[in-house]
Write a protein that holds these residues in place. Structure first.
Motif, PDB file in Angstrom:
ATOM      1  N   ALA A 139       0.846  -1.194   0.000  1.00  0.00           N
ATOM      2  CA  ALA A 139       0.000   0.000   0.000  1.00  0.00           C
ATOM      3  C   ALA A 139       0.881   1.243   0.000  1.00  0.00           C
ATOM      4  CB  ALA A 139      -0.913   0.012   1.212  1.00  0.00           C
ATOM      5  N   VAL A 236      -5.446   5.854  -0.194  1.00  0.00           N
ATOM      6  CA  VAL A 236      -4.561   4.680  -0.228  1.00  0.00           C
ATOM      7  C   VAL A 236      -4.659   4.029  -1.606  1.00  0.00           C
ATOM      8  CG1 VAL A 236      -4.076   2.415   0.743  1.00  0.00           C
ATOM      9  CG2 VAL A 236      -4.824   4.261   2.237  1.00  0.00           C
ATOM     10  N   HIS A 238      -3.245   0.567  -3.699  1.00  0.00           N
ATOM     11  CA  HIS A 238      -2.653  -0.748  -3.450  1.00  0.00           C
ATOM     12  C   HIS A 238      -1.834  -1.219  -4.633  1.00  0.00           C
ATOM     13  CE1 HIS A 238      -6.179  -0.658  -0.697  1.00  0.00           C
ATOM     14  NE2 HIS A 238      -5.310  -1.206   0.128  1.00  0.00           N
ATOM     15  N   ASP A 287      -9.974  -2.600   3.663  1.00  0.00           N
ATOM     16  CA  ASP A 287      -8.773  -3.315   3.230  1.00  0.00           C
ATOM     17  C   ASP A 287      -8.465  -4.539   4.083  1.00  0.00           C
ATOM     18  OD1 ASP A 287      -8.714  -1.106   1.645  1.00  0.00           O
ATOM     19  OD2 ASP A 287      -6.866  -0.256   2.476  1.00  0.00           O
TER      20      ASP A 287
END
Length: 365
Positions: A139, A236, A238, A287
């Motif tokens: 991340a 965020v 990924h 997540d």
């Protein structure tokens, strides 16, 4: 004119006036009804909903359907007759317009918000699924959005990776706000970023971007609460070890996250998670795999059952509401995490349905 005739004529004219009022006068309500349901294990508009490449996948059977709610648009103005009909219709719900659309929100803004939530739910679903399978997920903190006409507008862009602020490494999204608000309004803050284009290229290779960072200096501005801001929302992004794409258009919001995650797990796991059964469900997912509540749960259970679902994976915080009116032939299964859902599917596959955690109305266990 005889009095009886005059009274009848007046009554007819009043009825006509009421009918016209019912049709012409808008009321501040919107309608929710069962929307389409799509099998995440199958195809939609001629292509697989979940597309996984550069990794071995396995055949699947049965259904893991995501469910939706159809709502009237933000610019639609319901009349009194439509509102009354909706209130009387068991399968629909009439709610205050502001419940669905905050005052002043345009149709374009509503569509954009739904699209962003849907996109984020896909990313969270991928992360949750891979972590459930103990596969690596990296991340990084990125610029999630930029507020128009604020200092960062035109200087930073959505998707830029934020490596550091004022030379201090950013390790999580909350670090960005903390570092910016150390400044007084008007002071300059220095962002070390990797532009979105370079970051996207690295992500396609399954790598974190390492080189190409540049310095962007921005003067802060005073917020309404007195804090220093630059006008961005950190997010965020990924990095997945292989490509996973969700091909599903004309759907918005975050509520399909759980079912996307389960579909990914099923395709990456030998065997058959559903045992050929028709399972539907709903729920946001983060997540880490935590399942969150959604709106319109009763509409979704009706839509799922109408399509043939036997089991419905229900966020635990929606259970009490959903259990007030369970469609005949549908079993509500309570889940709080993706792990709960995987265990429930194992019981369904084995036929051990008596041991499923079920939903009950509030005040009952």
């Amino acid at each position: 004119m005889p009095r009886r005739t005059a009274t009848l004529l007046a009554s007819i004219l009043m009825l006509i006036a009421l009918l016209c009022a019912g049709v012409l006068i808008p009321v501040p309500y919107s309608e929710m009804s069962p929307g389409p349901t799509v099998n995440t294990l199958g195809d939609h508009d001629g292509e697989p909903v979940l597309q996984i490449s550069q990794r071995k996948t396995y055949p699947t059977t049965g259904h893991l359907n995501m469910t939706t709610v159809r709502v009237t648009g933000p610019d639609y103005r319901m009349n009194l007759f439509e509102a009354v009909y909706g209130w009387l219709d068991h399968d629909n719900a009439v709610v205050p317009h502001k419940t669905l659309y905050p005052e002043g929100q345009t149709a374009e803004q509503a569509d954009q918000e739904n699209a962003e939530e849907f996109s984020q739910s896909q990313e969270s679903a991928k992360a949750a699924a891979l972590r459930q399978l103990h596969l690596p997920v990296a991340a990084q903190t990125v610029v999630g959005s930029v507020v128009k006409d604020k200092p960062a507008d035109g200087r930073l862009h959505a998707g830029d990776v934020i490596k550091a602020v004022d030379g201090t490494a950013v390790k999580q999204t909350g670090d960005v706000a903390k570092l910016v608000t150390r400044h007084k309004p008007g002071e300059k803050v220095v962002f070390s970023i990797i532009p979105a284009k370079e970051a996207a290229a690295a992500e396609k290779r399954g790598k974190k971007p390492q080189a190409g960072a540049k310095q962007v200096t921005i003067a802060t501005q005073k917020a309404d609460d007195g804090r220093a801001i630059v006008g961005i929302q950190a997010g965020v992004d990924h990095i997945f070890p292989f490509p996973i794409d969700v091909k599903l258009a004309d759907v918005g919001g975050p509520s399909a996250g759980l079912m996307f995650a389960l579909g990914i797990v099923d395709k990456l796991t030998p065997g058959d998670m559903t045992g050929g059964k028709f399972v539907a469900g709903t729920g946001t997912i983060d997540d880490k795999g935590k399942v969150g509540p959604i709106g319109g749960i009763s509409m979704k259970t009706v839509g799922a059952r109408d399509k043939g679902a036997e089991f419905f994976l229900t966020p635990k915080d929606n259970c009490a509401t959903a259990a007030k009116d369970i469609p005949q032939g549908l079993t509500l299964v309570k889940v709080g995490t993706i792990g709960d859902a995987v265990k429930a599917l194992e019981k369904i596959r084995k036929g051990d349905t008596a041991g499923l955690p079920s939903c009950s109305p509030a005040g009952r266990s």
